[in-house]
Every structure is written in structure tokens, then in C-alpha cells.
Design a protein around this motif. Structure first.
Motif, PDB file in Angstrom:
ATOM      1  N   ASP A 136       0.831  -1.201   0.000  1.00  0.00           N
ATOM      2  CA  ASP A 136       0.000   0.000   0.000  1.00  0.00           C
ATOM      3  C   ASP A 136       0.872   1.261   0.000  1.00  0.00           C
ATOM      4  OD1 ASP A 136      -2.435   1.209  -0.142  1.00  0.00           O
ATOM      5  OD2 ASP A 136      -2.926   1.038   1.979  1.00  0.00           O
ATOM      6  N   HIS A 318       6.560   3.677   6.208  1.00  0.00           N
ATOM      7  CA  HIS A 318       6.849   2.508   7.007  1.00  0.00           C
ATOM      8  C   HIS A 318       8.297   2.078   6.787  1.00  0.00           C
ATOM      9  CE1 HIS A 318       2.650   1.986   8.034  1.00  0.00           C
ATOM     10  NE2 HIS A 318       2.305   1.862   6.792  1.00  0.00           N
ATOM     11  N   ARG A 343       5.616  -3.609   6.307  1.00  0.00           N
ATOM     12  CA  ARG A 343       4.209  -3.208   6.418  1.00  0.00           C
ATOM     13  C   ARG A 343       3.281  -4.361   6.082  1.00  0.00           C
ATOM     14  NH1 ARG A 343       0.086  -3.248   3.672  1.00  0.00           N
ATOM     15  NH2 ARG A 343      -1.728  -2.067   4.334  1.00  0.00           N
ATOM     16  N   ASN A 383       5.120  -2.853  11.340  1.00  0.00           N
ATOM     17  CA  ASN A 383       3.751  -2.328  11.321  1.00  0.00           C
ATOM     18  C   ASN A 383       2.768  -3.400  10.858  1.00  0.00           C
ATOM     19  OD1 ASN A 383       1.706   0.023  10.962  1.00  0.00           O
ATOM     20  ND2 ASN A 383       1.698  -0.994   8.982  1.00  0.00           N
ATOM     21  N   GLU A 384       1.723  -3.582  11.625  1.00  0.00           N
ATOM     22  CA  GLU A 384       0.617  -4.496  11.268  1.00  0.00           C
ATOM     23  C   GLU A 384       1.102  -5.845  10.750  1.00  0.00           C
ATOM     24  OE1 GLU A 384      -2.386  -2.762   8.804  1.00  0.00           O
ATOM     25  OE2 GLU A 384      -2.992  -1.348  10.345  1.00  0.00           O
ATOM     26  N   ASN A 434      -3.476   0.776  15.413  1.00  0.00           N
ATOM     27  CA  ASN A 434      -3.991   1.248  14.127  1.00  0.00           C
ATOM     28  C   ASN A 434      -5.450   0.824  14.054  1.00  0.00           C
ATOM     29  OD1 ASN A 434      -1.358   1.902  13.573  1.00  0.00           O
ATOM     30  ND2 ASN A 434      -1.101   0.475  11.874  1.00  0.00           N
ATOM     31  N   TYR A 436      -9.398   2.042  12.425  1.00  0.00           N
ATOM     32  CA  TYR A 436     -10.026   2.942  11.438  1.00  0.00           C
ATOM     33  C   TYR A 436     -11.534   3.069  11.651  1.00  0.00           C
ATOM     34  CZ  TYR A 436      -5.707   3.497   8.789  1.00  0.00           C
ATOM     35  OH  TYR A 436      -4.438   3.840   8.396  1.00  0.00           O
ATOM     36  N   TYR A 440     -13.101   1.753   7.965  1.00  0.00           N
ATOM     37  CA  TYR A 440     -13.229   0.320   7.700  1.00  0.00           C
ATOM     38  C   TYR A 440     -14.312  -0.318   8.572  1.00  0.00           C
ATOM     39  CZ  TYR A 440      -8.915   0.563   4.980  1.00  0.00           C
ATOM     40  OH  TYR A 440      -7.960   0.881   4.038  1.00  0.00           O
ATOM     41  N   GLU A 470      -2.643   5.043  13.850  1.00  0.00           N
ATOM     42  CA  GLU A 470      -3.252   5.277  12.535  1.00  0.00           C
ATOM     43  C   GLU A 470      -4.768   5.378  12.667  1.00  0.00           C
ATOM     44  OE1 GLU A 470      -2.245   2.711   9.244  1.00  0.00           O
ATOM     45  OE2 GLU A 470      -0.149   2.583   9.885  1.00  0.00           O
ATOM     46  N   TRP A 515      -3.544   8.913   9.641  1.00  0.00           N
ATOM     47  CA  TRP A 515      -3.198   8.276   8.369  1.00  0.00           C
ATOM     48  C   TRP A 515      -3.913   9.049   7.282  1.00  0.00           C
ATOM     49  CZ3 TRP A 515       0.564   5.053   7.169  1.00  0.00           C
ATOM     50  CH2 TRP A 515       0.649   4.731   5.805  1.00  0.00           C
ATOM     51  N   ARG A 532      -6.668  -0.105  -5.238  1.00  0.00           N
ATOM     52  CA  ARG A 532      -7.094   1.244  -4.876  1.00  0.00           C
ATOM     53  C   ARG A 532      -7.280   2.093  -6.128  1.00  0.00           C
ATOM     54  NH1 ARG A 532      -7.371   1.813   0.326  1.00  0.00           N
ATOM     55  NH2 ARG A 532      -5.842   0.923   1.762  1.00  0.00           N
ATOM     56  N   ASN A 537      -3.299   5.630  -2.477  1.00  0.00           N
ATOM     57  CA  ASN A 537      -3.945   5.672  -1.175  1.00  0.00           C
ATOM     58  C   ASN A 537      -4.302   7.138  -0.934  1.00  0.00           C
ATOM     59  OD1 ASN A 537      -4.388   6.005   1.677  1.00  0.00           O
ATOM     60  ND2 ASN A 537      -3.509   3.977   1.978  1.00  0.00           N
ATOM     61  N   LYS A 539      -5.858   8.761   1.523  1.00  0.00           N
ATOM     62  CA  LYS A 539      -6.200   9.205   2.878  1.00  0.00           C
ATOM     63  C   LYS A 539      -5.389  10.419   3.309  1.00  0.00           C
ATOM     64  CE  LYS A 539      -7.868   4.688   4.356  1.00  0.00           C
ATOM     65  NZ  LYS A 539      -7.300   3.868   3.256  1.00  0.00           N
TER      66      LYS A 539
HETATM   67  C1  ADA Z   1      -2.941   0.245   7.441  1.00  0.00           C
HETATM   68  C2  ADA Z   1      -1.477   0.433   7.095  1.00  0.00           C
HETATM   69  C3  ADA Z   1      -1.218   1.621   6.208  1.00  0.00           C
HETATM   70  C4  ADA Z   1      -2.328   1.832   5.190  1.00  0.00           C
HETATM   71  C5  ADA Z   1      -3.667   1.978   5.900  1.00  0.00           C
HETATM   72  C6  ADA Z   1      -4.858   2.119   4.958  1.00  0.00           C
HETATM   73  O1  ADA Z   1      -3.276   0.501   8.700  1.00  0.00           O
HETATM   74  O2  ADA Z   1      -0.638   0.456   8.209  1.00  0.00           O
HETATM   75  O3  ADA Z   1       0.011   1.422   5.562  1.00  0.00           O
HETATM   76  O4  ADA Z   1      -2.349   0.763   4.316  1.00  0.00           O
HETATM   77  O5  ADA Z   1      -3.910   0.833   6.656  1.00  0.00           O
HETATM   78  O6  ADA Z   1      -4.935   3.114   4.255  1.00  0.00           O
HETATM   79  O7  ADA Z   1      -5.692   1.226   4.942  1.00  0.00           O
END
Ligand code: ADA
Length: 562
Positions: A136, A318, A343, A383-384, A434, A436, A440, A470, A515, A532, A537, A539
Motif C-alpha cells: 500500500d 513505514h 508493512r 507495522n501491522e 492502528n 479505522y 473500515y 493510525e 493516516w 485502490r 492511497n 487518505k
Molecule cells: C494500514 C497500514 C497503512 C495503510 C492503511 C490504509 O493501517 O498500516 O500502511 O495501508 O492501513 O490506508 O488502509
């Protein structure tokens, strides 16, 4: 520009930025058939060339080097994405994996005259690459950070480690200096230095042929000012190396340091003993015009925008960042969460046979190279990833122990998306989530934050500071609609508002990272998660060109409160 201050007065350094020859290569072996049809900027990413916009593969960079005298050389690459093989006059001098950490090679007694430097670069995804995978964000190709050529003596300073200590109100520092003898005979060395107006005699040693020695000392600095967000005072630490009783130094290394401590106590994070609240952004090094090769002016621009919104911190999501960005954070009193490069790896991906070794290298290179930045106040890993599994936990533990052994002066963390299933909170100093909500999931950020606190308490993180590492939602720049549907700038602003309102009102939250700062390019892939729109991305609170979206002013409202 390599750093934002002069790093040598004795050692002669030449930046190898500029235009290099470039060719696409099918196979490294087919050397004689390679045609250098492109001219490429270094630093730079090849995807910025109109014929290579989505090229994933191998390429070779070439340039000439002119030496006015016979000398030994140290060649340093600040970042090659993602694998580099370096050849000097046709001979391989070394290789390195990972785009985001520096590496160097030493060559002794190189003749005066013209020489050829070639770097084969590969940004392919394969089994061999456990950390650079379709993801991502985008793995660009090229010499994405500066390259520098240094003329060195028979012994030279490899590195300095500066650890500030505050005891009974007086600052002192542990200074360790690594010196390497590249000759075939013993060398008697002496190290001296200055920090601001203070002189230092650091010590002597006899270094056997081809060996490296570390000399350490503790020195008091009763008159220095501390480094803080409000007043980020920095000092040049100028170390000179003398050999065999001579009065003229044969080498030097200048670092820039600050006096500050970082602690975690009573569920809070302290800098210089005072509780801090981290208000920051996750930031990818990415821009449509330069890819990952962000120049100084754009780094400054990013920080200006973040500060304009009232932010005091940045998370290098990351991967370890360009050192010039960390230099800017040092100068501007911005707190940095720096993390290694991994990541969203599943357990299966963590079990790739190259994973451990490649992570070990990134951790070591990150901490060794960025140790002296006062702005870096947190190290993070993975991360994650699979922090919900027993096998995953072994890796988390190993890597955290590795970093803790190298640096006892900073707290450690990782960003988890495993919620109630996480089993690694007991390993870290700070628990980071993290989550959302409203993007999400439909959860309420207020309730979810309270829930996260319970997870931390029940799963080994009791009494530790908590960071919301995040949160956010997509907002396509310019897509505005009174319907406020997902993807509109309005909806993104709503999501940010609800999240920030919740997190800034909770005393148990020590930090929050939105994020993300800017929209970023992602790997084109199939599969719903990575599919995507526009391979982006979205965001970002600013778009890829740094144009503010509606959420910008919402962030400002919550962050810019002083
Ligand atoms: C995750 C991840 C990010 C990014 C984000 C997203 O938490 O750590 O790199 O992918 O989600 O936009 O969904």
C-alpha cells in the motif's frame, strides 16, 4: 546535499549527484550488449522518466570518477531502491538490499586518474525480497538518495554515538567513537574533539592491521541548553583523529547533537522529564514529480504544512527516512517515531527465509545511522504484522531485543491492528493501535478508544502509554458532494473530526498519528484491498501535490491549540 550541516573539514568528500548514464538490463551477465540510452538524475527514481513510468525490473547506472591522487576511498550510498550491486572499474565491490538504509564500501590505494562506477539496481518483487513486496505504497527503482565519495586515510572514523544523560540537573554525555584501520600495520591513534566551546580529549589506542576499535568516554557539559520542541538547541560535535603522534589530524567526523532524554512513566511519555502529547502524521516519502527521491525543498514544504496544522510529530511510516528529513526535524523540534521497514506482513510472509536477516540489517542500519538525532524519540518495528501469533511473537521479541541492545535511551513500540488478539504488548514500552473507526468499521471512535485501553491493560500493556498510531479515511481531492458519501472530502473531514475529538479528549492517550499526511502511490495489484482507485492511497490530508483537502482545517482546529 548530503546533510544539512558540514560533516567533514579534513576528509575530502565529493557528492556524486548529477546526471548518470542509465540502461534497462534484462540480465546482469549480458554486460557487453548494454546500451546506455538514458540520462538519469541522481538522486532520482526511474519511474519519473516518461518511458519508464511503471517499469519494474533491473537497471544500471554508470558514471566516471576522476581522482587527482592515489588514495583510499569510501563510497556511501544513502539509499538504493531496492537492491544495489556496485562495481568499481568492472570489479564488484559489494551489494545491499533495502531502499531505505545507507551502506558503504571501502577501496584501498586507488590509483589517480579516471575510474568507472556502475550500480546495478533491481526493484523486482520475488521470494528473495521479504520486505519489498507489492504493498500500500510504492517501491520505486533507482538511486533514490544521495551518493558520496570520500577520500580516506589509512585509519578513519566510522561512526560516533552520542548519548545525552541528565543527572542531578547536570547534562553529560556518553560518546563512543569507532575507528577503523584499513592498513596492514599497527596505528597509534588519538581522538580529540569539541562540542560547542567545550574541548574533549577522548582517548588513545593502538589499532592492529585491518581492525576496528571503539573508544568511549563520559563527559560533563554543565553549560549546555537542552533540546526541546519549543527550543531545539543543537550542537556540533567535531571529532578529529590523529595518528602516530602527528599534530595534524588525518581524519574527522562532525555530528550534530542535542541534549534531551526520553522516558515513559505513569502511562505517559516524557521528554526532559515533562509529559508530552504527540500530535502527528504518518508520512510516506512520495511525490508525483520525484517519487521517493524527495528534495530538500519538498521536505521543508511538508514540515511547514504539518506545522501549520499544529502538528509536533511525524511517524516515518513505514521505513527509515532520508537523513536530511531527520536533520530538519532536529532543527525544528519535531518529534519523530522512526520505524523499520515492514508493512502488513502475514505470518506466512514473516516466515520467508530472508525475513529475519533482512529485518536485522534494517534495524541495525537504522539505529546505527540515526542514533544521534535528538528528534528521534521512538523506535518502532513491524507495522501491522503477525503480532497475534506465537511464531510472530518470536520475531517481535528478537527484533525488539536487538534494538534495545543497541540503544537503551529510547522507548520501543509497534503499530498493531490485531485488537484483542495481540499477544506482544508485553514486549514494548508504548502500546500503539492502528484502528479505522468510521472508515473500515462503523465503530464509534470514543468507545473504541476506551476499548483499546482495556485491550492494552488486559494484554500485557498495563500502565504503558497508548498511541493511536493510525486512523483516517479516503478523500479524493476535488471530489465534493453534499451527500457526504465515502470518498468525498466532506466525509473524510467528518471522519477526522470524530476521531480527533475522541482522542484529544482522553487523558490516557499520549499521541495520535493521522493516516496520512499526503496521498501516495501504491502498487498496482489485484485483490480487493490493494485495488485502490488510481493506484493511490487517498487518505492524505493534503493530496499528492500537497494541496489541502477539507480535512486540513479540521486537523488544524484540533492540533493547533497552543
Ligand atoms: C494500514 C497500514 C497503512 C495503510 C492503511 C490504509 O493501517 O498500516 O500502511 O495501508 O492501513 O490506508 O488502509
Amino acid at each position: 546535499m548530503i546533510r544539512l550541516f558540514q560533516t567533514h573539514k579534513v576528509r575530502k568528500i565529493t557528492e556524486l549527484d548529477g546526471t548518470w548514464d542509465f540502461a534497462k538490463v534484462e540480465e546482469i551477465e549480458k554486460e557487453s550488449t548494454i546500451k546506455y540510452t538514458y540520462k538519469m538524475p541522481v538522486p532520482g527514481c526511474w519511474e519519473m522518466h516518461p518511458e519508464l513510468l511503471t517499469y519494474r525490473g533491473k537497471g544500471v547506472y554508470r558514471r566516471k570518477i576522476e581522482l587527482s591522487r592515489k588514495t583510499s576511498l569510501r563510497l556511501e550510498f544513502k539509499g538504493v531502491s531496492h537492491t544495489g550491486e556496485v562495481y568499481f572499474d568492472g570489479e564488484k565491490v559489494g551489494e545491499h538490499y533495502n531502499a531505505y538504509t545507507p551502506f558503504s564500501f571501502v577501496m584501498t590505494d586507488v590509483e589517480a586518474g579516471e575510474h568507472e562506477l556502475k550500480v546495478y539496481v533491481d526493484n523486482l518483487f520475488s521470494e528473495a525480497s521479504a520486505l519489498h513486496i507489492p504493498n500500500d505504497y510504492y517501491t520505486y527503482g533507482g538511486l533514490i538518495r544521495p551518493v558520496v565519495l570520500e577520500e580516506i586515510s589509512e585509519a578513519f572514523i566510522e561512526g560516533i554515538q552520542f548519548t545525552p544523560v541528565l543527572k542531578d540537573g547536570i547534562w553529560s554525555s556518553d560518546v563512543s567513537i569507532k575507528v577503523r584501520n584499513i592498513s596492514d600495520h599497527d596505528i597509534d591513534i588519538e581522538l580529540k574533539g569539541t562540542l560547542g566551546k567545550d574541548q574533549m580529549n577522548i582517548g588513545n589506542a593502538k589499532i592492529p592491521p585491518f581492525e576496528t576499535t571503539v573508544i568511549s568516554t563520559r563527559k560533563e557539559f554543565p553549560n549546555v541548553k537542552e533540546w526541546s520542541h519549543e527550543d531545539p538547541t543543537l550542537y556540533l560535535l567535531d571529532i578529529q583523529l590523529y595518528s602516530n603522534g602527528n599534530k595534524i589530524p588525518i581524519d574527522d567526523l562532525i555530528e550534530r547533537v542535542g541534549f534531551r532524554t526520553v522516558t515513559t512513566l505513569n502511562g505517559k511519555i516524557q521528554v526532559n522529564g515533562k509529559d508530552i502529547l504527540l500530535k502527528g502524521f504518518n508520512r510516506h516519502e512520495d511525490h508525483p514529480i520525484v517519487g521517493a527521491a524527495i528534495p530538500h525543498q519538498l521536505m521543508v514544504q511538508d514540515l511547514n504544512l504539518m506545522k501549520d496544522m499544529g502538528s509536533n510529530s511525524v511517524r516515518t511510516s513505514h521505513y527509515p527516512n532520508d537523513e536530511r528529513f531527520l536533520d530538519l526535524c532536529d532543527e525544528q523540534g519535531i518529534f519523530v517515531w522512526e520505524e523499520n521497514h515492514a508493512r502488513g506482513l502475514s505470518l506466512e510472509q514473516m516466515l520467508n527465509p530472508n525475513f529475519s536477516r533482512q529485518c536485522e540489517a534494517v534495524n541495525r542500519e537504522m539505529v546505527e545511522n540515526h542514533y544521534n538525532h535528538p528528534s528521534v524519540i521512538i523506535w518502532a518495528i513491524l507495522n501491522e504484522c503477525a503480532s497475534n501469533t506465537v511464531e510472530g511473537k518470536i520475531e517481535y521479541k528478537k527484533q525488539l531485543e536487538q534494538i534495545r541492545k543497541m540503544d537503551k535511551s529510547r522507548p520501543l513500540t509497534f503499530a498493531s491492528h490485531q485488537r484483542e488478539l495481540d499477544i506482544c504488548f508485553d514486549l514494548v514500552d508504548i502500546v500503539s493501535f492502528n484502528l479505522y473507526p468510521q472508515w473500515y468499521t462503523d465503530e464509534d471512535p470514543n468507545e473504541l478508544a476506551e476499548q483499546a485501553k482495556k485491550w492494552a491493560e488486559e494484554l500485557g500493556g498495563k500502565g504503558k502509554p497508548i498511541i493511536m498510531s493510525e486512523f483516517g479515511g479516503d478523500g479524493y481531492y476535488g471530489y465534493r458532494s453534499p451527500s457526504r458519501v465515502k470518498g468525498t472530502e466532506e466525509r473524510q473531514a467528518d471522519i477526522l473530526e470524530q476521531n480527533l475529538r475522541a482522542y484529544t479528549s482522553k487523558d490516557f492517550i499520549s499521541g495520535m498519528y493521522i493516516w496520512q499526511f499526503c496521498d501516495c502511490r501504491v502498487t498496482e495489484a489485484t485483490g480487493w484491498l490493494l485495488n485502490r482507485a488510481g493506484t493511490q492511497n487517498s487518505k492524505g490530508i493534503v493530496d499528492a501535490y500537497r494541496r489541502p483537502k477539507l480535512a486540513y482545517n479540521i486537523v488544524k482546529q484540533f492540533f493547533d491549540t497552543d
